[in-house]
Design an enzyme around this catalytic site. Sequence first.
Site, PDB file in Angstrom:
ATOM      1  N   ARG A   1      52.844  43.148  15.418  1.00  0.00           N
ATOM      2  CA  ARG A   1      51.593  44.182  15.594  1.00  0.00           C
ATOM      3  C   ARG A   1      52.129  45.277  16.158  1.00  0.00           C
ATOM      4  O   ARG A   1      52.926  45.400  17.094  1.00  0.00           O
ATOM      5  CB  ARG A   1      50.563  43.671  16.331  1.00  0.00           C
ATOM      6  CG  ARG A   1      49.751  42.364  15.758  1.00  0.00           C
ATOM      7  CD  ARG A   1      48.717  42.794  14.725  1.00  0.00           C
ATOM      8  NE  ARG A   1      48.076  41.636  13.947  1.00  0.00           N
ATOM      9  CZ  ARG A   1      48.364  40.942  12.928  1.00  0.00           C
ATOM     10  NH1 ARG A   1      49.610  40.990  12.310  1.00  0.00           N
ATOM     11  NH2 ARG A   1      47.613  40.054  12.488  1.00  0.00           N
TER      12      ARG A   1
ATOM     13  N   GLU B   1      45.861  50.725  13.123  1.00  0.00           N
ATOM     14  CA  GLU B   1      45.664  50.589  11.689  1.00  0.00           C
ATOM     15  C   GLU B   1      44.219  50.789  11.358  1.00  0.00           C
ATOM     16  O   GLU B   1      43.637  50.366  11.888  1.00  0.00           O
ATOM     17  CB  GLU B   1      45.937  48.883  11.446  1.00  0.00           C
ATOM     18  CG  GLU B   1      47.753  48.699  11.277  1.00  0.00           C
ATOM     19  CD  GLU B   1      48.089  47.432  10.694  1.00  0.00           C
ATOM     20  OE1 GLU B   1      47.438  47.150   9.410  1.00  0.00           O
ATOM     21  OE2 GLU B   1      48.504  46.604  11.282  1.00  0.00           O
TER      22      GLU B   1
ATOM     23  N   HIS C   1      52.161  47.026   6.220  1.00  0.00           N
ATOM     24  CA  HIS C   1      51.697  45.683   6.558  1.00  0.00           C
ATOM     25  C   HIS C   1      51.516  44.712   5.433  1.00  0.00           C
ATOM     26  O   HIS C   1      50.495  44.477   5.135  1.00  0.00           O
ATOM     27  CB  HIS C   1      50.389  45.880   7.368  1.00  0.00           C
ATOM     28  CG  HIS C   1      50.036  44.660   8.184  1.00  0.00           C
ATOM     29  ND1 HIS C   1      49.234  44.966   9.200  1.00  0.00           N
ATOM     30  CD2 HIS C   1      50.306  43.416   8.217  1.00  0.00           C
ATOM     31  CE1 HIS C   1      49.089  43.460  10.047  1.00  0.00           C
ATOM     32  NE2 HIS C   1      49.861  42.767   8.984  1.00  0.00           N
TER      33      HIS C   1
HETATM   34  N1  LIG Z   1      53.369  41.572   9.193  1.00  0.00           N
HETATM   35  C1  LIG Z   1      52.546  40.564   8.838  1.00  0.00           C
HETATM   36  O1  LIG Z   1      52.097  40.608   7.846  1.00  0.00           O
HETATM   37  C2  LIG Z   1      52.227  39.394   9.573  1.00  0.00           C
HETATM   38  C3  LIG Z   1      52.468  39.539  11.262  1.00  0.00           C
HETATM   39  N2  LIG Z   1      52.123  38.488  11.975  1.00  0.00           N
HETATM   40  C4  LIG Z   1      52.103  38.610  13.355  1.00  0.00           C
HETATM   41  O2  LIG Z   1      53.467  37.963  13.889  1.00  0.00           O
HETATM   42  C5  LIG Z   1      53.064  37.150  15.061  1.00  0.00           C
HETATM   43  C6  LIG Z   1      53.823  35.972  15.126  1.00  0.00           C
HETATM   44  O3  LIG Z   1      53.305  35.310  14.166  1.00  0.00           O
HETATM   45  P1  LIG Z   1      54.098  33.515  13.958  1.00  0.00           P
HETATM   46  O4  LIG Z   1      55.358  33.396  14.256  1.00  0.00           O
HETATM   47  O5  LIG Z   1      53.343  32.991  12.875  1.00  0.00           O
HETATM   48  O6  LIG Z   1      53.020  33.091  15.312  1.00  0.00           O
HETATM   49  P2  LIG Z   1      53.571  31.741  16.307  1.00  0.00           P
HETATM   50  O7  LIG Z   1      52.384  31.621  17.438  1.00  0.00           O
HETATM   51  O8  LIG Z   1      53.818  30.558  15.789  1.00  0.00           O
HETATM   52  O9  LIG Z   1      54.745  32.264  17.383  1.00  0.00           O
HETATM   53  C7  LIG Z   1      54.649  33.287  18.353  1.00  0.00           C
HETATM   54  C8  LIG Z   1      55.593  33.060  19.366  1.00  0.00           C
HETATM   55  O10 LIG Z   1      55.600  33.951  20.497  1.00  0.00           O
HETATM   56  C9  LIG Z   1      55.526  33.439  21.729  1.00  0.00           C
HETATM   57  N3  LIG Z   1      55.097  34.164  22.596  1.00  0.00           N
HETATM   58  C10 LIG Z   1      53.633  34.605  23.133  1.00  0.00           C
HETATM   59  N4  LIG Z   1      53.758  35.426  24.017  1.00  0.00           N
HETATM   60  C11 LIG Z   1      55.106  35.856  24.072  1.00  0.00           C
HETATM   61  C12 LIG Z   1      55.796  36.825  24.924  1.00  0.00           C
HETATM   62  N5  LIG Z   1      55.083  37.477  26.043  1.00  0.00           N
HETATM   63  N6  LIG Z   1      57.052  36.880  24.949  1.00  0.00           N
HETATM   64  C13 LIG Z   1      57.553  36.249  24.037  1.00  0.00           C
HETATM   65  N7  LIG Z   1      57.123  35.298  23.251  1.00  0.00           N
HETATM   66  C14 LIG Z   1      55.814  35.194  23.162  1.00  0.00           C
HETATM   67  C15 LIG Z   1      54.715  32.258  21.518  1.00  0.00           C
HETATM   68  O11 LIG Z   1      54.637  31.472  22.436  1.00  0.00           O
HETATM   69  P3  LIG Z   1      53.403  30.399  22.878  1.00  0.00           P
HETATM   70  O12 LIG Z   1      52.838  29.732  21.580  1.00  0.00           O
HETATM   71  O13 LIG Z   1      53.932  29.486  23.904  1.00  0.00           O
HETATM   72  O14 LIG Z   1      52.223  31.353  22.910  1.00  0.00           O
HETATM   73  C16 LIG Z   1      55.143  31.606  20.110  1.00  0.00           C
HETATM   74  O15 LIG Z   1      56.389  30.892  20.299  1.00  0.00           O
HETATM   75  C17 LIG Z   1      51.577  36.936  14.913  1.00  0.00           C
HETATM   76  O16 LIG Z   1      50.961  36.850  16.100  1.00  0.00           O
HETATM   77  C18 LIG Z   1      51.107  38.289  14.204  1.00  0.00           C
HETATM   78  O17 LIG Z   1      50.525  39.391  15.147  1.00  0.00           O
HETATM   79  C19 LIG Z   1      51.582  37.311  11.518  1.00  0.00           C
HETATM   80  C20 LIG Z   1      51.724  37.015  10.224  1.00  0.00           C
HETATM   81  C21 LIG Z   1      51.759  38.266   9.026  1.00  0.00           C
HETATM   82  O1  LIG Z   2      48.631  36.877   8.930  1.00  0.00           O
HETATM   83  C1  LIG Z   2      48.515  38.044   9.753  1.00  0.00           C
HETATM   84  O2  LIG Z   2      48.400  38.053  11.067  1.00  0.00           O
HETATM   85  C2  LIG Z   2      48.841  39.279   9.113  1.00  0.00           C
HETATM   86  O3  LIG Z   2      49.216  40.308   9.924  1.00  0.00           O
HETATM   87  C3  LIG Z   2      48.797  39.274   7.535  1.00  0.00           C
HETATM   88  O4  LIG Z   2      48.520  40.476   6.941  1.00  0.00           O
END
Ligand SMILES: NC(=O)C1=CN([C@@H]2O[C@H](COP(=O)(O)OP(=O)(O)OC[C@H]3O[C@@H](n4cnc5c(N)ncnc54)[C@H](OP(=O)(O)O)[C@@H]3O)[C@@H](O)[C@H]2O)C=CC1
Ligand SMILES: O=C(O)C(=O)CO
Length: 329
Positions: free
Chosen positions: A240, A269, A293
């Site tokens: 994000r 955004e 995005h």
């Molecule tokens: N560009 C795009 O189209 C997309 C973007 N995204 C973004 O990507 C992010 C990650 O997605 P995804 O991997 O599926 O989510 P997950 O919830 O599977 O993974 C996120 C990880 O980050 C960890 N985390 C939380 N806070 C911190 C911190 N302060 N420092 C380090 N690690 C931390 C979480 O730990 P814990 O579980 O313990 O909180 C978890 O292990 C989403 O939150 C979203 O904002 C997602 C999908 C599409």
């Molecule tokens: O799945 C999400 O969080 C996304 O950002 C997809 O656009």
Amino acid sequence: MKILIIGNEDRYRKYMPDLEIIRQITMVFCPRGASDEELLAAARDADAISIDPIARLSGNVIRQMPKLKIIQSEGVGFNGIDCQTAKEKGIFVCNCKGANAGAVAEQAILLMLALLRSIITGDRLEREGRQMEVKERLMYEGIAELGDCKIGLIGFGDIAKAAAKRLLPFECEILYYDKNRAPQELEEEYHVSYMELDKMISTCDIISLHCPVTPETVGMVNAEFLSNMKTTAYLINTARGDIVDNQALYDAIVMGKIRGAGLDTVYPEPTTKDNILLNLPEECKERIIFSPHIGGITTSFFRRAHLFNWSNVETALNGKRPQHIVNGL
Ligand SMILES: NC(=O)C1=CN([C@@H]2O[C@H](COP(=O)(O)OP(=O)(O)OC[C@H]3O[C@@H](n4cnc5c(N)ncnc54)[C@H](OP(=O)(O)O)[C@@H]3O)[C@@H](O)[C@H]2O)C=CC1
Ligand SMILES: O=C(O)C(=O)CO
């Protein structure tokens, strides 16, 4: 029963699965930027909300929807939803965890490779018939292979794991930082090593953000973070935009504190022309490359996510506990 769908209606209808619930429910659509008043006027009596992961849903709206049982994010992110108010009202907030992990991982790797090979500049100079300049520039700066890089993943959830799996054949060293260290079996399975954040920032050739936006991560990539990176390093953000301080990234690029950045997500955004990151001086403007995005939004993601989302909504409307609840209910 009624569902309020906040997002793009055409896209939503295109990926609608063939499920019984869809024939039984009234659908009301509102665009992503609809005001509280517009949302309430359209669907104060809705039983469910399905919401684009970057749309906003305020506590003010949630409080005024007495029949609401579930708010389903159409993606992974849910940072625009007032989860606390939903929790207080006993309303589930759910996402479709993992559904676009592979897609976003591919986008992150695409941005890494595009930066390493200066693909945007190369394409431009080639079209201008200036092939020698491309070669000279790349020879001067050196072309790194992914296999030569130490890659640092911040956050080790679904997307980071999918990225680690896809990066392994490139033979690079993969490090990760997460607020909770993964069990040793997982580290072995994904061939990753844990490293404390400060050390990782100064060690890696590429830092890729895969954590959510939380009070802890907003502005995490600030001037100090960037000045601790290697001057030859790249930042990748497919998480994000809010995690990065735009002014600090602008300064770091202009002052040569890092070599470049690949951004699928930019704050705010939608991106507007006056965003400082789009207004770098001419000589370094291609050091940031953008994608709009689109990391998560592949055709297979939409099919998978919509199927999951509808059945999750159906579960909640039948009085059962849905999956992937993210607001601690
Ligand atoms: N560009 C795009 O189209 C997309 C973007 N995204 C973004 O990507 C992010 C990650 O997605 P995804 O991997 O599926 O989510 P997950 O919830 O599977 O993974 C996120 C990880 O980050 C960890 N985390 C939380 N806070 C911190 C911190 N302060 N420092 C380090 N690690 C931390 C979480 O730990 P814990 O579980 O313990 O909180 C978890 O292990 C989403 O939150 C979203 O904002 C997602 C999908 C599409
Ligand atoms: O799945 C999400 O969080 C996304 O950002 C997809 O656009």
